[in-house]
Design a protein around this motif. Structure first.
Motif, PDB file in Angstrom:
ATOM      1  N   GLU A  75      56.670  31.087   1.097  1.00  0.00           N
ATOM      2  CA  GLU A  75      57.112  32.276   0.371  1.00  0.00           C
ATOM      3  C   GLU A  75      58.081  33.116   1.187  1.00  0.00           C
ATOM      4  OE1 GLU A  75      53.980  34.537  -1.360  1.00  0.00           O
ATOM      5  OE2 GLU A  75      52.948  32.763  -2.102  1.00  0.00           O
ATOM      6  N   ASN A  76      58.461  32.618   2.361  1.00  0.00           N
ATOM      7  CA  ASN A  76      59.344  33.360   3.253  1.00  0.00           C
ATOM      8  C   ASN A  76      60.773  32.842   3.159  1.00  0.00           C
ATOM      9  OD1 ASN A  76      57.110  34.765   4.188  1.00  0.00           O
ATOM     10  ND2 ASN A  76      56.736  33.293   5.816  1.00  0.00           N
ATOM     11  N   LYS A  77      61.712  33.775   3.215  1.00  0.00           N
ATOM     12  CA  LYS A  77      63.130  33.449   3.175  1.00  0.00           C
ATOM     13  C   LYS A  77      63.667  33.483   4.605  1.00  0.00           C
ATOM     14  CE  LYS A  77      67.356  35.072   0.948  1.00  0.00           C
ATOM     15  NZ  LYS A  77      67.900  36.069   0.021  1.00  0.00           N
ATOM     16  N   HIS A  78      64.392  32.430   4.998  1.00  0.00           N
ATOM     17  CA  HIS A  78      64.934  32.308   6.351  1.00  0.00           C
ATOM     18  C   HIS A  78      66.441  32.132   6.267  1.00  0.00           C
ATOM     19  CE1 HIS A  78      60.912  31.546   8.113  1.00  0.00           C
ATOM     20  NE2 HIS A  78      60.681  30.951   6.963  1.00  0.00           N
ATOM     21  N   ARG A  79      67.157  32.720   7.193  1.00  0.00           N
ATOM     22  CA  ARG A  79      68.599  32.505   7.264  1.00  0.00           C
ATOM     23  C   ARG A  79      68.875  31.373   8.258  1.00  0.00           C
ATOM     24  NH1 ARG A  79      67.536  36.925  10.348  1.00  0.00           N
ATOM     25  NH2 ARG A  79      68.398  36.936  12.436  1.00  0.00           N
ATOM     26  N   VAL A  80      69.955  30.669   8.048  1.00  0.00           N
ATOM     27  CA  VAL A  80      70.331  29.554   8.916  1.00  0.00           C
ATOM     28  C   VAL A  80      71.125  30.110  10.090  1.00  0.00           C
ATOM     29  CG1 VAL A  80      71.607  27.393   9.059  1.00  0.00           C
ATOM     30  CG2 VAL A  80      70.351  27.951   6.978  1.00  0.00           C
ATOM     31  N   LEU A  81      70.622  29.904  11.301  1.00  0.00           N
ATOM     32  CA  LEU A  81      71.283  30.406  12.500  1.00  0.00           C
ATOM     33  C   LEU A  81      72.223  29.366  13.113  1.00  0.00           C
ATOM     34  CD1 LEU A  81      68.174  32.103  14.131  1.00  0.00           C
ATOM     35  CD2 LEU A  81      69.958  33.205  12.793  1.00  0.00           C
ATOM     36  N   ALA A  82      71.837  28.089  13.045  1.00  0.00           N
ATOM     37  CA  ALA A  82      72.661  27.023  13.605  1.00  0.00           C
ATOM     38  C   ALA A  82      72.304  25.703  12.932  1.00  0.00           C
ATOM     39  CB  ALA A  82      72.445  26.908  15.110  1.00  0.00           C
ATOM     40  N   VAL A  83      73.276  24.796  12.918  1.00  0.00           N
ATOM     41  CA  VAL A  83      73.082  23.467  12.342  1.00  0.00           C
ATOM     42  C   VAL A  83      73.561  22.440  13.362  1.00  0.00           C
ATOM     43  CG1 VAL A  83      73.719  21.889  10.480  1.00  0.00           C
ATOM     44  CG2 VAL A  83      73.511  24.322  10.013  1.00  0.00           C
ATOM     45  N   GLN A  84      72.766  21.383  13.540  1.00  0.00           N
ATOM     46  CA  GLN A  84      73.182  20.298  14.416  1.00  0.00           C
ATOM     47  C   GLN A  84      72.957  18.979  13.691  1.00  0.00           C
ATOM     48  OE1 GLN A  84      71.658  20.439  18.353  1.00  0.00           O
ATOM     49  NE2 GLN A  84      73.157  18.966  19.073  1.00  0.00           N
ATOM     50  N   ARG A  85      74.003  18.169  13.623  1.00  0.00           N
ATOM     51  CA  ARG A  85      73.940  16.902  12.899  1.00  0.00           C
ATOM     52  C   ARG A  85      73.826  15.740  13.874  1.00  0.00           C
ATOM     53  NH1 ARG A  85      76.862  20.340   9.982  1.00  0.00           N
ATOM     54  NH2 ARG A  85      76.426  20.472   7.762  1.00  0.00           N
ATOM     55  N   PHE A  86      72.905  14.844  13.568  1.00  0.00           N
ATOM     56  CA  PHE A  86      72.721  13.622  14.335  1.00  0.00           C
ATOM     57  C   PHE A  86      73.033  12.444  13.419  1.00  0.00           C
ATOM     58  CE2 PHE A  86      69.785  16.848  15.908  1.00  0.00           C
ATOM     59  CZ  PHE A  86      70.186  16.949  17.217  1.00  0.00           C
ATOM     60  N   ARG A  87      72.863  11.234  13.913  1.00  0.00           N
ATOM     61  CA  ARG A  87      73.216  10.064  13.116  1.00  0.00           C
ATOM     62  C   ARG A  87      72.365   9.943  11.846  1.00  0.00           C
ATOM     63  NH1 ARG A  87      72.973   4.433  16.006  1.00  0.00           N
ATOM     64  NH2 ARG A  87      74.272   5.632  17.401  1.00  0.00           N
ATOM     65  N   ASN A  88      71.060  10.081  11.964  1.00  0.00           N
ATOM     66  CA  ASN A  88      70.163   9.866  10.822  1.00  0.00           C
ATOM     67  C   ASN A  88      69.401  11.108  10.382  1.00  0.00           C
ATOM     68  OD1 ASN A  88      70.786   7.108  10.677  1.00  0.00           O
ATOM     69  ND2 ASN A  88      69.355   6.671  12.330  1.00  0.00           N
ATOM     70  N   LYS A  89      69.694  12.256  10.960  1.00  0.00           N
ATOM     71  CA  LYS A  89      68.976  13.467  10.595  1.00  0.00           C
ATOM     72  C   LYS A  89      69.826  14.696  10.889  1.00  0.00           C
ATOM     73  CE  LYS A  89      66.448  13.078  14.900  1.00  0.00           C
ATOM     74  NZ  LYS A  89      65.163  12.816  15.491  1.00  0.00           N
ATOM     75  N   THR A  90      69.395  15.827  10.348  1.00  0.00           N
ATOM     76  CA  THR A  90      70.082  17.100  10.551  1.00  0.00           C
ATOM     77  C   THR A  90      69.069  18.135  10.979  1.00  0.00           C
ATOM     78  OG1 THR A  90      71.649  16.512   8.818  1.00  0.00           O
ATOM     79  CG2 THR A  90      71.598  18.813   9.486  1.00  0.00           C
ATOM     80  N   GLY A  91      69.395  18.911  12.003  1.00  0.00           N
ATOM     81  CA  GLY A  91      68.510  19.963  12.496  1.00  0.00           C
ATOM     82  C   GLY A  91      69.051  21.342  12.159  1.00  0.00           C
ATOM     83  N   TYR A  92      68.149  22.226  11.750  1.00  0.00           N
ATOM     84  CA  TYR A  92      68.503  23.600  11.419  1.00  0.00           C
ATOM     85  C   TYR A  92      67.686  24.548  12.274  1.00  0.00           C
ATOM     86  CZ  TYR A  92      70.614  21.693   7.179  1.00  0.00           C
ATOM     87  OH  TYR A  92      71.382  20.981   6.310  1.00  0.00           O
ATOM     88  N   LEU A  93      68.334  25.515  12.862  1.00  0.00           N
ATOM     89  CA  LEU A  93      67.661  26.595  13.571  1.00  0.00           C
ATOM     90  C   LEU A  93      67.651  27.780  12.615  1.00  0.00           C
ATOM     91  CD1 LEU A  93      66.410  27.422  16.272  1.00  0.00           C
ATOM     92  CD2 LEU A  93      68.648  28.250  16.945  1.00  0.00           C
ATOM     93  N   ILE A  94      66.459  28.261  12.268  1.00  0.00           N
ATOM     94  CA  ILE A  94      66.340  29.299  11.239  1.00  0.00           C
ATOM     95  C   ILE A  94      65.621  30.518  11.797  1.00  0.00           C
ATOM     96  CG2 ILE A  94      66.386  27.657   9.343  1.00  0.00           C
ATOM     97  CD1 ILE A  94      63.336  27.938   9.144  1.00  0.00           C
ATOM     98  N   GLY A  95      65.886  31.673  11.201  1.00  0.00           N
ATOM     99  CA  GLY A  95      65.228  32.920  11.549  1.00  0.00           C
ATOM    100  C   GLY A  95      64.824  33.664  10.289  1.00  0.00           C
ATOM    101  N   GLU A  96      63.681  34.334  10.334  1.00  0.00           N
ATOM    102  CA  GLU A  96      63.207  35.055   9.157  1.00  0.00           C
ATOM    103  C   GLU A  96      64.099  36.238   8.806  1.00  0.00           C
ATOM    104  OE1 GLU A  96      59.103  36.479   8.134  1.00  0.00           O
ATOM    105  OE2 GLU A  96      58.612  34.800   9.428  1.00  0.00           O
ATOM    106  N   VAL A  97      64.262  36.460   7.519  1.00  0.00           N
ATOM    107  CA  VAL A  97      65.088  37.567   7.038  1.00  0.00           C
ATOM    108  C   VAL A  97      64.247  38.819   6.971  1.00  0.00           C
ATOM    109  CG1 VAL A  97      66.459  38.423   5.112  1.00  0.00           C
ATOM    110  CG2 VAL A  97      66.561  36.028   5.751  1.00  0.00           C
TER     111      VAL A  97
END
Length: 97
Positions: A75-97
Motif C-alpha cells: 500500500e506504499n508508494k515509492h519513487r525510483v531513485l536509480a535504475v541499473q540494467r543487467f543482461r537478464n534482470k533490472t535493478g531499481y533503487l527506490i525510496g518511500e514518498v
C-alpha cells in the motif's frame, strides 16, 4: 533470489485532450510484475545518500525493465531513485514518498 513480491510499476505520460469527456486526461501505463525486494541497511543508506531517513530499498525484476516514475509496493508508494540494467534482470533503487 526469490521473486515473490508483487509490485505495480507506473509510468505517467503527458495529459492529452479527450473529446469523449471534453477535457484533459492523464494516461498511466501500469505493469504488475513479481520482484525480489530487499530493504537497505543503515550502512548502505549512509554510503548512498549520506543520511538514513530515506527508507530506501532495492527491487530486482527479471528481464529488461522500463523507466518508471513510481512503484506501488503493498500500500506504499515509492519513487525510483536509480535504475541499473543487467543482461537478464533490472535493478531499481527506490525510496518511500
Amino acid at each position: 533470489m526469490r521473486f515473490d513480491k508483487l509490485a505495480t510499476f507506473v509510468k505517467v505520460h503527458e495529459e492529452e485532450y479527450n473529446p469523449a469527456i471534453g477535457g484533459m486526461e492523464s494516461n498511466k501505463e501500469e505493469d504488475e510484475l513479481y520482484c525480489s525486494y530487499r530493504s537497505l541497511g543503515i550502512k548502505e543508506q549512509n554510503e548512498l545518500f549520506g543520511k538514513v531517513d530515506v527508507n530506501a530499498a532495492s527491487l530486482v525484476i527479471k528481464g529488461q525493465g522500463k523507466d518508471y516514475d513510481y512503484i506501488i509496493l503493498g500500500e506504499n508508494k515509492h519513487r525510483v531513485l536509480a535504475v541499473q540494467r543487467f543482461r537478464n534482470k533490472t535493478g531499481y533503487l527506490i525510496g518511500e514518498v
